[in-house]
Design a protein around this motif. Structure first.
Motif, mmCIF file in Angstrom:
data_model
loop_
_atom_site.group_PDB
_atom_site.id
_atom_site.type_symbol
_atom_site.label_atom_id
_atom_site.label_comp_id
_atom_site.label_asym_id
_atom_site.label_seq_id
_atom_site.Cartn_x
_atom_site.Cartn_y
_atom_site.Cartn_z
ATOM 1 N N GLU A 24 0.842 -1.204 0.000
ATOM 2 C CA GLU A 24 0.000 0.000 0.000
ATOM 3 C C GLU A 24 0.877 1.253 0.000
ATOM 4 O O GLU A 24 0.578 2.227 -0.686
ATOM 5 C CB GLU A 24 -0.917 0.012 1.217
ATOM 6 C CG GLU A 24 -1.984 -1.065 1.207
ATOM 7 C CD GLU A 24 -2.777 -1.096 2.505
ATOM 8 O OE1 GLU A 24 -3.058 -0.010 3.060
ATOM 9 O OE2 GLU A 24 -3.104 -2.207 2.954
ATOM 10 N N TYR A 25 1.965 1.209 0.764
ATOM 11 C CA TYR A 25 2.877 2.352 0.772
ATOM 12 C C TYR A 25 3.549 2.525 -0.582
ATOM 13 O O TYR A 25 3.743 3.650 -1.052
ATOM 14 C CB TYR A 25 3.926 2.219 1.882
ATOM 15 C CG TYR A 25 3.621 3.123 3.046
ATOM 16 C CD1 TYR A 25 3.748 4.498 2.939
ATOM 17 C CD2 TYR A 25 3.183 2.601 4.249
ATOM 18 C CE1 TYR A 25 3.439 5.328 3.998
ATOM 19 C CE2 TYR A 25 2.872 3.433 5.314
ATOM 20 C CZ TYR A 25 3.010 4.792 5.175
ATOM 21 O OH TYR A 25 2.705 5.621 6.216
ATOM 22 N N ALA A 26 3.913 1.440 -1.225
ATOM 23 C CA ALA A 26 4.526 1.539 -2.559
ATOM 24 C C ALA A 26 3.553 2.203 -3.534
ATOM 25 O O ALA A 26 3.939 3.088 -4.311
ATOM 26 C CB ALA A 26 4.942 0.158 -3.056
ATOM 27 N N ALA A 27 2.282 1.813 -3.489
ATOM 28 C CA ALA A 27 1.268 2.404 -4.365
ATOM 29 C C ALA A 27 1.056 3.881 -4.028
ATOM 30 O O ALA A 27 0.911 4.721 -4.927
ATOM 31 C CB ALA A 27 -0.042 1.633 -4.246
ATOM 32 N N PHE A 28 1.041 4.213 -2.735
ATOM 33 C CA PHE A 28 0.878 5.601 -2.300
ATOM 34 C C PHE A 28 2.034 6.460 -2.805
ATOM 35 O O PHE A 28 1.834 7.539 -3.362
ATOM 36 C CB PHE A 28 0.790 5.648 -0.769
ATOM 37 C CG PHE A 28 0.717 7.023 -0.190
ATOM 38 C CD1 PHE A 28 -0.435 7.792 -0.330
ATOM 39 C CD2 PHE A 28 1.778 7.551 0.525
ATOM 40 C CE1 PHE A 28 -0.519 9.071 0.226
ATOM 41 C CE2 PHE A 28 1.703 8.822 1.083
ATOM 42 C CZ PHE A 28 0.554 9.578 0.930
ATOM 43 N N MET A 37 4.993 14.948 -6.889
ATOM 44 C CA MET A 37 5.509 15.179 -5.539
ATOM 45 C C MET A 37 6.477 14.065 -5.166
ATOM 46 O O MET A 37 6.443 12.992 -5.750
ATOM 47 C CB MET A 37 4.351 15.235 -4.542
ATOM 48 C CG MET A 37 3.448 16.419 -4.763
ATOM 49 S SD MET A 37 2.058 16.471 -3.636
ATOM 50 C CE MET A 37 0.860 15.533 -4.551
ATOM 51 N N THR A 38 7.308 14.327 -4.193
ATOM 52 C CA THR A 38 8.198 13.282 -3.700
ATOM 53 C C THR A 38 7.705 12.825 -2.342
ATOM 54 O O THR A 38 7.223 13.637 -1.538
ATOM 55 C CB THR A 38 9.654 13.774 -3.579
ATOM 56 O OG1 THR A 38 9.676 14.917 -2.735
ATOM 57 C CG2 THR A 38 10.229 14.141 -4.930
ATOM 58 N N SER A 39 7.821 11.541 -2.094
ATOM 59 C CA SER A 39 7.390 11.025 -0.796
ATOM 60 C C SER A 39 8.386 11.464 0.265
ATOM 61 O O SER A 39 9.526 11.798 -0.036
ATOM 62 C CB SER A 39 7.274 9.505 -0.835
ATOM 63 O OG SER A 39 8.511 8.933 -1.175
ATOM 64 N N GLY A 40 7.940 11.464 1.493
ATOM 65 C CA GLY A 40 8.808 11.839 2.607
ATOM 66 C C GLY A 40 9.631 10.658 3.065
ATOM 67 O O GLY A 40 9.981 9.788 2.281
ATOM 68 N N GLU A 41 9.891 10.619 4.336
ATOM 69 C CA GLU A 41 10.694 9.547 4.895
ATOM 70 C C GLU A 41 10.084 9.062 6.191
ATOM 71 O O GLU A 41 9.430 9.819 6.899
ATOM 72 C CB GLU A 41 12.119 10.029 5.134
ATOM 73 C CG GLU A 41 12.794 10.447 3.845
ATOM 74 C CD GLU A 41 14.256 10.713 4.031
ATOM 75 O OE1 GLU A 41 14.936 9.880 4.659
ATOM 76 O OE2 GLU A 41 14.714 11.757 3.560
ATOM 77 N N GLY A 42 10.305 7.793 6.479
ATOM 78 C CA GLY A 42 9.888 7.218 7.744
ATOM 79 C C GLY A 42 10.996 7.366 8.768
ATOM 80 O O GLY A 42 12.138 7.659 8.421
ATOM 81 N N GLU A 71 0.505 7.291 20.450
ATOM 82 C CA GLU A 71 0.994 7.365 19.084
ATOM 83 C C GLU A 71 2.340 8.081 19.057
ATOM 84 O O GLU A 71 2.563 9.032 19.795
ATOM 85 C CB GLU A 71 -0.009 8.108 18.202
ATOM 86 C CG GLU A 71 -1.312 7.356 18.041
ATOM 87 C CD GLU A 71 -2.313 8.102 17.170
ATOM 88 O OE1 GLU A 71 -2.146 9.323 16.939
ATOM 89 O OE2 GLU A 71 -3.271 7.458 16.729
ATOM 90 N N GLN A 72 3.229 7.617 18.190
ATOM 91 C CA GLN A 72 4.551 8.205 18.060
ATOM 92 C C GLN A 72 4.693 8.829 16.672
ATOM 93 O O GLN A 72 4.068 8.393 15.716
ATOM 94 C CB GLN A 72 5.639 7.140 18.245
ATOM 95 C CG GLN A 72 5.729 6.582 19.651
ATOM 96 C CD GLN A 72 4.657 5.554 19.969
ATOM 97 O OE1 GLN A 72 4.278 4.751 19.131
ATOM 98 N NE2 GLN A 72 4.163 5.581 21.191
ATOM 99 N N PHE A 73 5.539 9.853 16.579
ATOM 100 C CA PHE A 73 5.842 10.479 15.295
ATOM 101 C C PHE A 73 6.637 9.467 14.485
ATOM 102 O O PHE A 73 7.662 8.970 14.941
ATOM 103 C CB PHE A 73 6.628 11.770 15.525
ATOM 104 C CG PHE A 73 6.993 12.493 14.271
ATOM 105 C CD1 PHE A 73 6.032 12.824 13.339
ATOM 106 C CD2 PHE A 73 8.297 12.848 14.026
ATOM 107 C CE1 PHE A 73 6.366 13.496 12.171
ATOM 108 C CE2 PHE A 73 8.655 13.527 12.878
ATOM 109 C CZ PHE A 73 7.681 13.854 11.950
ATOM 110 N N ALA A 74 6.157 9.145 13.294
ATOM 111 C CA ALA A 74 6.752 8.059 12.533
ATOM 112 C C ALA A 74 7.363 8.495 11.210
ATOM 113 O O ALA A 74 8.160 7.765 10.630
ATOM 114 C CB ALA A 74 5.693 6.988 12.263
ATOM 115 N N GLY A 75 6.999 9.647 10.710
ATOM 116 C CA GLY A 75 7.527 10.098 9.433
ATOM 117 C C GLY A 75 6.727 11.273 8.921
ATOM 118 O O GLY A 75 5.890 11.833 9.635
ATOM 119 N N TYR A 76 6.980 11.622 7.680
ATOM 120 C CA TYR A 76 6.304 12.781 7.106
ATOM 121 C C TYR A 76 6.314 12.689 5.597
ATOM 122 O O TYR A 76 7.060 11.907 5.002
ATOM 123 C CB TYR A 76 7.014 14.070 7.528
ATOM 124 C CG TYR A 76 8.347 14.215 6.828
ATOM 125 C CD1 TYR A 76 8.455 14.936 5.640
ATOM 126 C CD2 TYR A 76 9.483 13.582 7.309
ATOM 127 C CE1 TYR A 76 9.658 15.021 4.974
ATOM 128 C CE2 TYR A 76 10.688 13.666 6.652
ATOM 129 C CZ TYR A 76 10.777 14.377 5.480
ATOM 130 O OH TYR A 76 11.970 14.454 4.813
#
Length: 111
Positions: A24-28, A37-42, A71-76
């Protein structure tokens, strides 16, 4: 307008997520690339975080995240879209929205 989408999720829930999540992340990420746009990072788990505070000129280093929450901050990721509604649509498409929260904030233009 540019928006930063901050991903917050329960690390235990994410660890228990089905392996299909990464597809799902690959498709996103592919959809983001097609939209220009460029994806962020985990991020690594919060157990690897170190926080810094300065009080009265004295630096204090704390092992772990700033706040102890479920919940923890995981990426952007950052989106460049016409308006908030479009940014919220991208946030809802993020697979981690199923396991926590994606906070959307306008990026301040410093002048």
């Amino acid at each position: 307008m540019r928006y930063m989408c901050l991903i917050h999720h329960d690390e235990a829930a994410l660890a228990a997520a089905p392996p299909s999540l990464w597809g799902e992340y690959a498709a996103f990420n592919e959809a983001m690339a097609k939209a220009g746009m460029t994806s962020g990072e985990g991020l690594e788990p919060s157990s690897k975080a170190t926080s810094v505070r300065v009080n009265a000129g004295k630096k204090t280093v704390i092992d772990g995240p700033y706040a102890d929450t479920k919940e923890q901050f995981a990426g952007y990721f950052i989106v460049d879209v016409p308006d908030l509604d479009a940014a919220l649509d991208w946030a809802a498409r993020c697979p981690s929205a199923q396991y926590g929260t994606v906070e959307v904030r306008p990026i301040k233009a410093w002048k």
